[in-house]
Design a protein around this motif. Structure first.
Motif, PDB file in Angstrom:
ATOM      1  N   SER A   1       0.813  -1.216   0.000  1.00  0.00           N
ATOM      2  CA  SER A   1       0.000   0.000   0.000  1.00  0.00           C
ATOM      3  C   SER A   1       0.848   1.269   0.000  1.00  0.00           C
ATOM      4  N   SER A   2       2.092   1.181   0.499  1.00  0.00           N
ATOM      5  CA  SER A   2       3.041   2.309   0.453  1.00  0.00           C
ATOM      6  C   SER A   2       2.493   3.582   1.095  1.00  0.00           C
ATOM      7  N   GLY A   3       1.574   3.443   2.039  1.00  0.00           N
ATOM      8  CA  GLY A   3       1.043   4.624   2.702  1.00  0.00           C
ATOM      9  C   GLY A   3       0.053   5.422   1.888  1.00  0.00           C
ATOM     10  N   TYR A   4      -0.463   4.835   0.792  1.00  0.00           N
ATOM     11  CA  TYR A   4      -1.410   5.557  -0.055  1.00  0.00           C
ATOM     12  C   TYR A   4      -2.685   5.922   0.706  1.00  0.00           C
ATOM     13  N   GLY A   5      -3.084   5.087   1.649  1.00  0.00           N
ATOM     14  CA  GLY A   5      -4.300   5.378   2.406  1.00  0.00           C
ATOM     15  C   GLY A   5      -4.180   6.650   3.213  1.00  0.00           C
ATOM     16  N   PHE A   6      -3.034   6.830   3.858  1.00  0.00           N
ATOM     17  CA  PHE A   6      -2.815   8.041   4.640  1.00  0.00           C
ATOM     18  C   PHE A   6      -2.629   9.255   3.730  1.00  0.00           C
ATOM     19  N   ALA A   7      -1.930   9.068   2.603  1.00  0.00           N
ATOM     20  CA  ALA A   7      -1.753  10.180   1.663  1.00  0.00           C
ATOM     21  C   ALA A   7      -3.085  10.600   1.052  1.00  0.00           C
ATOM     22  N   GLY A   8      -3.965   9.620   0.774  1.00  0.00           N
ATOM     23  CA  GLY A   8      -5.291   9.952   0.262  1.00  0.00           C
ATOM     24  C   GLY A   8      -6.111  10.738   1.261  1.00  0.00           C
ATOM     25  N   LEU A   9      -5.921  10.447   2.545  1.00  0.00           N
ATOM     26  CA  LEU A   9      -6.579  11.226   3.595  1.00  0.00           C
ATOM     27  C   LEU A   9      -6.148  12.686   3.521  1.00  0.00           C
ATOM     28  N   VAL A  10      -4.858  12.916   3.325  1.00  0.00           N
ATOM     29  CA  VAL A  10      -4.346  14.288   3.220  1.00  0.00           C
ATOM     30  C   VAL A  10      -4.945  14.993   2.009  1.00  0.00           C
ATOM     31  N   VAL A  11      -5.030  14.266   0.881  1.00  0.00           N
ATOM     32  CA  VAL A  11      -5.625  14.849  -0.323  1.00  0.00           C
ATOM     33  C   VAL A  11      -7.076  15.245  -0.044  1.00  0.00           C
ATOM     34  N   GLY A  12      -7.818  14.376   0.613  1.00  0.00           N
ATOM     35  CA  GLY A  12      -9.213  14.677   0.935  1.00  0.00           C
ATOM     36  C   GLY A  12      -9.350  15.894   1.836  1.00  0.00           C
ATOM     37  N   LEU A  13      -8.448  16.024   2.807  1.00  0.00           N
ATOM     38  CA  LEU A  13      -8.492  17.182   3.700  1.00  0.00           C
ATOM     39  C   LEU A  13      -8.194  18.473   2.939  1.00  0.00           C
ATOM     40  N   LEU A  14      -7.208  18.414   2.049  1.00  0.00           N
ATOM     41  CA  LEU A  14      -6.860  19.611   1.280  1.00  0.00           C
ATOM     42  C   LEU A  14      -7.959  19.997   0.301  1.00  0.00           C
ATOM     43  N   ALA A  15      -8.668  18.994  -0.247  1.00  0.00           N
ATOM     44  CA  ALA A  15      -9.711  19.272  -1.231  1.00  0.00           C
ATOM     45  C   ALA A  15     -10.927  19.944  -0.614  1.00  0.00           C
ATOM     46  N   ARG A  16     -11.143  19.761   0.685  1.00  0.00           N
ATOM     47  CA  ARG A  16     -12.218  20.440   1.412  1.00  0.00           C
ATOM     48  C   ARG A  16     -13.588  20.219   0.771  1.00  0.00           C
ATOM     49  N   GLY A  17     -13.853  18.961   0.391  1.00  0.00           N
ATOM     50  CA  GLY A  17     -15.178  18.604  -0.102  1.00  0.00           C
ATOM     51  C   GLY A  17     -15.400  18.786  -1.585  1.00  0.00           C
ATOM     52  N   SER A  18     -14.437  19.305  -2.313  1.00  0.00           N
ATOM     53  CA  SER A  18     -14.573  19.526  -3.750  1.00  0.00           C
ATOM     54  C   SER A  18     -13.967  18.353  -4.508  1.00  0.00           C
ATOM     55  N   LEU A  19     -14.777  17.690  -5.359  1.00  0.00           N
ATOM     56  CA  LEU A  19     -14.253  16.572  -6.139  1.00  0.00           C
ATOM     57  C   LEU A  19     -13.309  17.055  -7.230  1.00  0.00           C
ATOM     58  N   THR A  20     -13.514  18.253  -7.741  1.00  0.00           N
ATOM     59  CA  THR A  20     -12.568  18.823  -8.694  1.00  0.00           C
ATOM     60  C   THR A  20     -11.207  19.024  -8.043  1.00  0.00           C
ATOM     61  N   ALA A  21     -11.220  19.525  -6.812  1.00  0.00           N
ATOM     62  CA  ALA A  21      -9.971  19.703  -6.079  1.00  0.00           C
ATOM     63  C   ALA A  21      -9.328  18.360  -5.764  1.00  0.00           C
ATOM     64  N   VAL A  22     -10.131  17.329  -5.528  1.00  0.00           N
ATOM     65  CA  VAL A  22      -9.582  15.997  -5.281  1.00  0.00           C
ATOM     66  C   VAL A  22      -8.724  15.553  -6.461  1.00  0.00           C
ATOM     67  N   VAL A  23      -9.251  15.727  -7.672  1.00  0.00           N
ATOM     68  CA  VAL A  23      -8.505  15.332  -8.873  1.00  0.00           C
ATOM     69  C   VAL A  23      -7.229  16.169  -9.003  1.00  0.00           C
ATOM     70  N   GLY A  24      -7.350  17.475  -8.809  1.00  0.00           N
ATOM     71  CA  GLY A  24      -6.190  18.347  -8.959  1.00  0.00           C
ATOM     72  C   GLY A  24      -5.103  18.073  -7.936  1.00  0.00           C
ATOM     73  N   VAL A  25      -5.482  17.969  -6.662  1.00  0.00           N
ATOM     74  CA  VAL A  25      -4.486  17.718  -5.616  1.00  0.00           C
ATOM     75  C   VAL A  25      -3.871  16.331  -5.782  1.00  0.00           C
ATOM     76  N   SER A  26      -4.660  15.359  -6.197  1.00  0.00           N
ATOM     77  CA  SER A  26      -4.132  14.005  -6.423  1.00  0.00           C
ATOM     78  C   SER A  26      -3.069  14.019  -7.517  1.00  0.00           C
ATOM     79  N   LEU A  27      -3.313  14.781  -8.578  1.00  0.00           N
ATOM     80  CA  LEU A  27      -2.321  14.881  -9.640  1.00  0.00           C
ATOM     81  C   LEU A  27      -1.023  15.505  -9.126  1.00  0.00           C
ATOM     82  N   VAL A  28      -1.142  16.560  -8.340  1.00  0.00           N
ATOM     83  CA  VAL A  28       0.049  17.215  -7.797  1.00  0.00           C
ATOM     84  C   VAL A  28       0.834  16.244  -6.925  1.00  0.00           C
ATOM     85  N   PHE A  29       0.153  15.558  -6.015  1.00  0.00           N
ATOM     86  CA  PHE A  29       0.823  14.629  -5.114  1.00  0.00           C
ATOM     87  C   PHE A  29       1.380  13.425  -5.878  1.00  0.00           C
ATOM     88  N   GLY A  30       0.636  12.945  -6.879  1.00  0.00           N
ATOM     89  CA  GLY A  30       1.106  11.806  -7.651  1.00  0.00           C
ATOM     90  C   GLY A  30       2.393  12.112  -8.391  1.00  0.00           C
TER      91      GLY A  30
END
Length: 348
Positions: free
Chosen positions: A277-306
């Motif tokens: 899993s390489s800590g993806y679960g915890f990193a996904g939690l961070v992405v969700g917190l940064l996105a603040r409920g926006s699914l568009t932000a989820v995609v954008g922040v995930s791309l940056v982190f990826g």
């Protein structure tokens, strides 16, 4: 026409936070004794320098987006799902077991969905356990989902060490404790040429984010989830099934994380191993917190982190700067954004 400048605008806050994190990253590079220009080129090369780098970054971003999308569903119901790592592990075990149990003649059009659905079901069960404890016993979902992470990690370790479960046959002392490779029919298809490892998980993650956005913003279920998140007593007085929605929200969150785990198993090297899993679960939690409920932000922040994650690997190889430096920069970015948001709310 002039536009009023405000320090409180979200875009300004994000830009300043990114700038501060970048300065911190530069200081880390200098502290490691590396040339900043060399380190910067290595980071960019690791992110965009080849089809392999881009494809690997997209796969990482897709996994993070699935976990963060699930987090957003639970967050809409007023819940905090910190169990993405355990749910991802449960999905990986279920996906591996399903893929290895399929008959050899199973076509890919059936095998791949079976692996992903098995991962979703296992992750949903993991999330539903926490939801059941929440609505029946009032146990905080933060505590239960956090503790279930360690259970999920332990299940993976048990599965790959026991030959009666998923461990590959031991042929020598050098045989690694991992499962046998998934059959070719159960492996996720590539999106493009063999030069890029990007797989169909990218499409699955985008579809999951799009469907989730439609449900949350354009359906009665999304409205009910929002009502529960705003005020449970008021929602209950209006006849909204509060307990069912809260438990269901955690189950869906777990299911999406479990799908990410199954997708990791169905991607090269196609085996279940410890720490896959390489800590993806915890990193996904961070992405969700940064996105603040926006699914568009989820995609954008995930791309940056990826892309940053994969760039950090090349940064270590090419300039001898520890890859953990990128993780430090990501963590500082989260802290700066959180601090700026807190400052904004206090000033307001």
């Amino acid at each position: 026409m002039t536009f009023p400048f405000t320090w409180r605008h979200p875009a300004v806050i994000a830009a300043l936070a990114a700038l501060a994190a970048a300065v911190a990253g530069l200081l880390l590079v200098l502290g490691a004794g590396a040339d900043p220009a060399t380190a910067g080129n290595a980071l960019v090369e690791g992110m965009f320098g080849s089809p392999y780098a881009i494809g690997s970054s997209l796969n990482t971003a897709a996994v993070l987006a699935l976990v963060a999308t699930g987090f957003t569903v639970a967050h809409r119901a007023g819940l905090v799902n910190v169990g993405g790592e355990g749910q991802l592990c449960a999905g990986g075990v279920a996906g591996a077991a399903t893929g290895l149990a399929l008959p050899g003649s199973t076509p890919s059009v059936l095998a791949v969905p079976a692996v992903l659905v098995a991962g979703f079901a296992a992750g949903a069960l993991w999330g539903w356990i926490a939801g059941l404890l929440l609505v029946r016993r009032g146990t905080s979902e933060v505590i239960t989902t956090l503790l279930l992470n360690f259970v999920g990690i332990g299940v993976v370790a048990l599965a790959v060490h026991e030959e009666a479960l998923l461990r590959q046959p031991v042929t020598s002392t050098e045989t690694l404790p991992q499962s046998a490779p998934l059959p070719e029919a159960a492996q996720l298809p590539l999106l493009g040429s063999v030069e890029s490892p990007a797989t169909a998980i990218v499409v699955v993650a985008l579809a999951a984010a799009a469907v989730t956005a439609l449900v949350l913003h354009r359906s009665p279920t999304g409205l009910r989830l929002r009502a529960v998140g705003h005020s449970r007593p008021a929602a209950a007085r209006l006849g909204v099934p509060v307990d069912r929605l809260r438990a269901g929200g955690l189950a869906v969150a777990g299911g999406l994380a479990g799908t990410a785990g199954a997708a990791l198993i169905a991607t090269a090297p196609f085996v279940l191993a410890e720490h896959f899993s390489s800590g993806y679960g915890f990193a996904g939690l961070v992405v969700g917190l940064l996105a603040r409920g926006s699914l568009t932000a989820v995609v954008g922040v995930s791309l940056v982190f990826g892309f940053l994650t994969n760039g950090g690997i090349n940064l270590q190889l090419a300039s001898e700067v520890p890859a953990s430096s990128v993780q430090i920069v990501q963590s500082l970015l989260v802290l700066f954004v959180a601090a700026s948001m807190l400052w904004k709310e206090k000033r307001a």
